[in-house]
Scaffold this active site. Structure first.
Site, PDB file in Angstrom:
ATOM      1  N   ARG A  46     -11.727  -4.482 -10.519  1.00 48.03           N
ATOM      2  CA  ARG A  46     -11.709  -5.369 -11.297  1.00 48.03           C
ATOM      3  C   ARG A  46     -12.961  -6.604 -11.337  1.00 48.03           C
ATOM      4  O   ARG A  46     -13.149  -7.133 -12.259  1.00 48.03           O
ATOM      5  CB  ARG A  46      -9.969  -6.013 -11.656  1.00 48.03           C
ATOM      6  N   LYS A 106       0.484   8.794  -8.486  1.00 44.57           N
ATOM      7  CA  LYS A 106       1.176   9.881  -8.826  1.00 44.57           C
ATOM      8  C   LYS A 106       1.657   9.773  -9.820  1.00 44.57           C
ATOM      9  O   LYS A 106       2.173  10.920 -10.448  1.00 44.57           O
ATOM     10  CB  LYS A 106       2.113   9.876  -7.553  1.00 44.57           C
ATOM     11  N   VAL A 133       2.117  12.183  -2.182  1.00 44.49           N
ATOM     12  CA  VAL A 133       3.397  12.528  -2.421  1.00 44.49           C
ATOM     13  C   VAL A 133       3.236  12.273  -1.313  1.00 44.49           C
ATOM     14  O   VAL A 133       2.498  12.438   0.142  1.00 44.49           O
ATOM     15  CB  VAL A 133       3.895  13.449  -3.090  1.00 44.49           C
ATOM     16  N   GLY A 135       2.726   9.644   1.347  1.00 41.25           N
ATOM     17  CA  GLY A 135       1.012   8.835   2.118  1.00 41.25           C
ATOM     18  C   GLY A 135       0.726  10.684   2.891  1.00 41.25           C
ATOM     19  O   GLY A 135       0.452  10.790   2.351  1.00 41.25           O
ATOM     20  N   LYS A 206       6.951  11.385  -7.885  1.00 42.62           N
ATOM     21  CA  LYS A 206       6.778  12.506  -6.873  1.00 42.62           C
ATOM     22  C   LYS A 206       7.485  13.938  -7.179  1.00 42.62           C
ATOM     23  O   LYS A 206       7.173  14.715  -5.709  1.00 42.62           O
ATOM     24  CB  LYS A 206       6.710  11.365  -4.874  1.00 42.62           C
TER      25      LYS A 206
HETATM   26  P1  NAP Z   1      -4.420  -1.862  -4.595  1.00 43.73           P
HETATM   27  O1  NAP Z   1      -3.668  -2.236  -3.329  1.00 43.73           O
HETATM   28  O2  NAP Z   1      -3.203  -2.683  -6.192  1.00 43.73           O
HETATM   29  O3  NAP Z   1      -5.495  -1.112  -5.885  1.00 43.73           O
HETATM   30  C1  NAP Z   1      -6.040  -1.212  -6.510  1.00 43.73           C
HETATM   31  C2  NAP Z   1      -7.766  -1.438  -6.373  1.00 43.73           C
HETATM   32  O4  NAP Z   1      -7.525  -0.748  -7.739  1.00 43.73           O
HETATM   33  C3  NAP Z   1      -8.032  -2.665  -6.418  1.00 43.73           C
HETATM   34  O5  NAP Z   1      -8.925  -2.572  -6.441  1.00 43.73           O
HETATM   35  C4  NAP Z   1      -8.458  -3.194  -8.400  1.00 43.73           C
HETATM   36  O6  NAP Z   1      -9.542  -4.350  -8.594  1.00 43.73           O
HETATM   37  C5  NAP Z   1      -8.686  -1.838  -8.752  1.00 43.73           C
HETATM   38  N1  NAP Z   1      -8.553  -1.629 -10.145  1.00 43.73           N
HETATM   39  C6  NAP Z   1      -7.244  -1.565 -10.797  1.00 43.73           C
HETATM   40  N2  NAP Z   1      -7.593  -1.947 -11.832  1.00 43.73           N
HETATM   41  C7  NAP Z   1      -8.826  -1.658 -12.232  1.00 43.73           C
HETATM   42  C8  NAP Z   1      -9.867  -0.841 -12.972  1.00 43.73           C
HETATM   43  N3  NAP Z   1      -8.990  -1.162 -14.337  1.00 43.73           N
HETATM   44  N4  NAP Z   1     -11.238  -1.330 -13.152  1.00 43.73           N
HETATM   45  C9  NAP Z   1     -11.608  -1.076 -11.662  1.00 43.73           C
HETATM   46  N5  NAP Z   1     -10.365  -1.073 -10.737  1.00 43.73           N
HETATM   47  C10 NAP Z   1      -9.354  -1.757 -11.373  1.00 43.73           C
HETATM   48  O7  NAP Z   1      -3.066  -0.873  -4.907  1.00 43.73           O
HETATM   49  P2  NAP Z   1      -3.163   0.129  -3.910  1.00 43.73           P
HETATM   50  O8  NAP Z   1      -2.037   0.431  -3.451  1.00 43.73           O
HETATM   51  O9  NAP Z   1      -4.259   0.934  -3.637  1.00 43.73           O
HETATM   52  O10 NAP Z   1      -2.996   1.741  -4.927  1.00 43.73           O
HETATM   53  C11 NAP Z   1      -3.757   2.628  -5.313  1.00 43.73           C
HETATM   54  C12 NAP Z   1      -2.644   3.928  -5.756  1.00 43.73           C
HETATM   55  O11 NAP Z   1      -2.422   4.540  -4.771  1.00 43.73           O
HETATM   56  C13 NAP Z   1      -1.814   3.763  -6.628  1.00 43.73           C
HETATM   57  O12 NAP Z   1      -2.089   4.643  -7.877  1.00 43.73           O
HETATM   58  C14 NAP Z   1      -1.021   4.363  -5.650  1.00 43.73           C
HETATM   59  O13 NAP Z   1      -0.008   4.471  -6.481  1.00 43.73           O
HETATM   60  C15 NAP Z   1      -1.373   5.397  -4.592  1.00 43.73           C
HETATM   61  N6  NAP Z   1      -0.522   5.088  -3.558  1.00 43.73           N
HETATM   62  C16 NAP Z   1      -0.286   3.668  -2.418  1.00 43.73           C
HETATM   63  C17 NAP Z   1      -0.242   3.831  -1.347  1.00 43.73           C
HETATM   64  C18 NAP Z   1      -0.324   2.638  -0.696  1.00 43.73           C
HETATM   65  O14 NAP Z   1       0.286   2.580   0.626  1.00 43.73           O
HETATM   66  N7  NAP Z   1      -0.297   1.337  -1.435  1.00 43.73           N
HETATM   67  C19 NAP Z   1       0.161   4.947  -0.913  1.00 43.73           C
HETATM   68  C20 NAP Z   1       0.392   6.117  -1.527  1.00 43.73           C
HETATM   69  C21 NAP Z   1      -0.420   6.452  -3.316  1.00 43.73           C
HETATM   70  P3  NAP Z   1      -9.558  -5.590  -7.861  1.00 43.73           P
HETATM   71  O15 NAP Z   1      -9.209  -5.624  -6.660  1.00 43.73           O
HETATM   72  O16 NAP Z   1     -11.035  -6.062  -8.083  1.00 43.73           O
HETATM   73  O17 NAP Z   1      -8.001  -6.436  -8.392  1.00 43.73           O
HETATM   74  N1  HSE Z   2       5.096   2.719  -3.427  1.00 45.35           N
HETATM   75  C1  HSE Z   2       5.082   3.842  -2.025  1.00 45.35           C
HETATM   76  C2  HSE Z   2       5.981   4.217  -1.432  1.00 45.35           C
HETATM   77  C3  HSE Z   2       3.071   4.242  -2.175  1.00 45.35           C
HETATM   78  O1  HSE Z   2       6.525   2.588  -0.632  1.00 45.35           O
HETATM   79  O2  HSE Z   2       5.645   4.813  -1.137  1.00 45.35           O
HETATM   80  C4  HSE Z   2       2.809   5.475  -1.583  1.00 45.35           C
HETATM   81  O3  HSE Z   2       3.374   6.332  -2.249  1.00 45.35           O
END
Ligand code: NAP
Ligand code: HSE
Length: 427
Positions: A46, A106, A133, A135, A206
């Protein structure tokens, strides 16, 4: 040496930056395993001017996600943005452009599976989602490949890191719910909207994916009885401990005679069980198959590097041309009606502190043929009330609900009755 696999990243947040770091840190091993370099060439975010937690030297960064998915210099698109609508558009566009996709999303897989897998089938490209699912735990590979020789009977455990982190901080350190959630958010574990974690929606997404892989049921989150963490108080955690249990936010998919039982809810588990010992951001999943018996996996369920480990594993499969194209097939199996599910229950209620109350409670339960396994009574300081906590033996949910309704209407019972299931998972 084959030509590099050129990666386009949608998102450079917690998981996106983690993925860039793992690809850089483990570049020699990855090149040795795949025979080619895995190279991030482009990223869309973004805010292209925001500082990132990784080295992006040589990577083109802008806000044009549509251009990235069509870019002929990008071989594979990795979706790490989150959300459903925009992610679905971009993932389908990438597939239509002939590019395989890796995603950790997910919500996208569970809610948009029809559109995403139809696009994958039409293009003949893979959609890989190991990171979606649990991590860093390779649960998708284990179910689809390692246990492919089994009829799966049960998949059960802790599949959300944020809620497990919160429960662990509340249980072990006496931290209140709100600050524990704030810590999980600061560590990058929580979803952008943390109600997905605390209301059990993330775990339901998940579980829908796991159930589809394990049992061939359609991905239907509306088939999953989902109860969040917000009803769990410090008092319940304390009473559960007194009775020899821990409170965990369990997800269960279980084959039964009437269909597949699907639920996500706070549950008491014996303190020495496998899942009771899964603490902090760790996830733990028990799998039962008719050939293997019972087996369990545990590991970090969220966080930058652990999740990136799964994203990069999918990239290795794609680099080697061995990612499975469309792994899901629905059959006619159906979900069990929640009222038919049979488990033991924990009940906590506030009652008038006077003789005869216990007898009134036992009479209601006996009338519905619910037997009591354990009962604890504590006086509530500075009030004329007492707290009664009891564990039932196994009972149909419908009967338990009727008992709670009847107890709730007794004049001696004050305030709402708290109830949670008790599970003794195979181990
Ligand atoms: P996050 O930290 O909020 O990062 C999201 C990223 O996507 C940011 O860089 C954001 O840009 C970008 N973004 C969001 N909307 C956008 C758009 N419309 N166009 C272009 N870029 C966009 O999220 P995250 O924790 O990394 O999670 C990402 C995905 O992985 C999610 O689906 C989540 O459920 C999954 N997930 C997360 C974890 C975890 O531990 N966090 C574990 C497993 C799965 P900006 O930085 O510029 O705002
Ligand atoms: N928010 C999710 C969790 C990220 O806490 O398990 C991993 O899928």
């Amino acid at each position: 040496m084959m030509k590099p696999l050129r990666i386009g990243l949608l998102g450079l947040g917690t998981v996106g930056a983690g993925t860039v770091r793992v690809l850089a840190d483990n570049a020699p091993e990855l090149e040795q395993r795949t025979g080619r370099a895995l190279k991030v060439v482009r990223a869309a975010v973004r805010d292209p001017h925001k500082a990132r937690d990784c080295d992006l030297h040589g990577v083109q960064i802008d806000a044009d996600a549509d251009a990235l998915v069509r870019d002929p210099d990008v071989d594979v698109v990795v979706e790490l943005m989150g959300g459903t609508e925009r992610a679905r558009e971009l993932v389908c566009a990438a597939l239509a452009a002939g590019k395989p996709v890796v995603t950790a999303n997910k919500a996208l897989i569970a809610e948009c599976s029809d559109a995403v897998f139809a696009a994958a089938r039409a293009s003949g490209q893979a959609v890989a989602f190991e990171a979606a699912v649990a991590g860093g735990i390779p649960i998708i590979k284990v179910l689809r490949e390692g246990l492919a020789g089994n009829r799966i009977d049960e998949v059960a455990g802790i599949i959300n890191g944020t809620t497990n982190y919160i429960l662990t901080r509340m249980s072990q350190d006496g931290v209140e719910f709100a600050p524990a959630l704030a810590e999980a958010q600061a560590k990058g574990y929580a979803e952008a909207d943390p109600t997905f974690d605390v209301e059990g929606i993330d775990a339901a997404h998940k579980l829908a994916i796991l159930a589809a892989l394990a049992f061939g049921v359609p991905m239907r989150t509306d088939w999953i009885r989902t109860i969040g963490l917000t009803q769990v108080s410090s008092a319940d955690i304390r009473y559960a401990k007194e009775l020899g249990y821990r409170v965990k936010h369990l997800a269960i998919a279980r084959r039964g005679a009437a269909g597949i039982e699907l639920r996500v809810e706070p549950t008491l588990v014996p303190k020495n069980s496998f899942v009771a010992k899964i603490d902090g951001v760790m996830n733990g999943v028990m799998l039962s198959g008719n050939a293997v018996g019972s087996t369990g996996l545990h590991g970090p369920g969220a966080g930058a590097l652990a999740t990136a480990s799964s994203v990069v594993a999918d990239l290795v499969d794609i680099a080697l041309g061995r990612a499975l194209a469309t792994p899901l097939s629905a059959d006619s199996a159906s979900a069990v009606v929640p009222a038919e599910v049979e488990t033991a229950f924990y009940l906590r209620m506030q009652v008038a502190d006077r003789p005869g109350v216990m007898k009134e409670i036992s009479t209601v339960l006996a009338g519905l043929e619910i037997s009591i396994e354990a009962i604890v009574q504590r006086e509530v300081e500075a009030e004329q009330d007492a707290t009664v906590v009891l564990l039932t033996h196994s009972v149909r949910t419908g009967a338990l609900e009727r008992a709670v309704e009847a107890l709730q209407s007794l004049p001696v019972v004050h305030g709402p009755i708290v109830r949670m299931r008790v599970e003794h998972l195979e181990q």
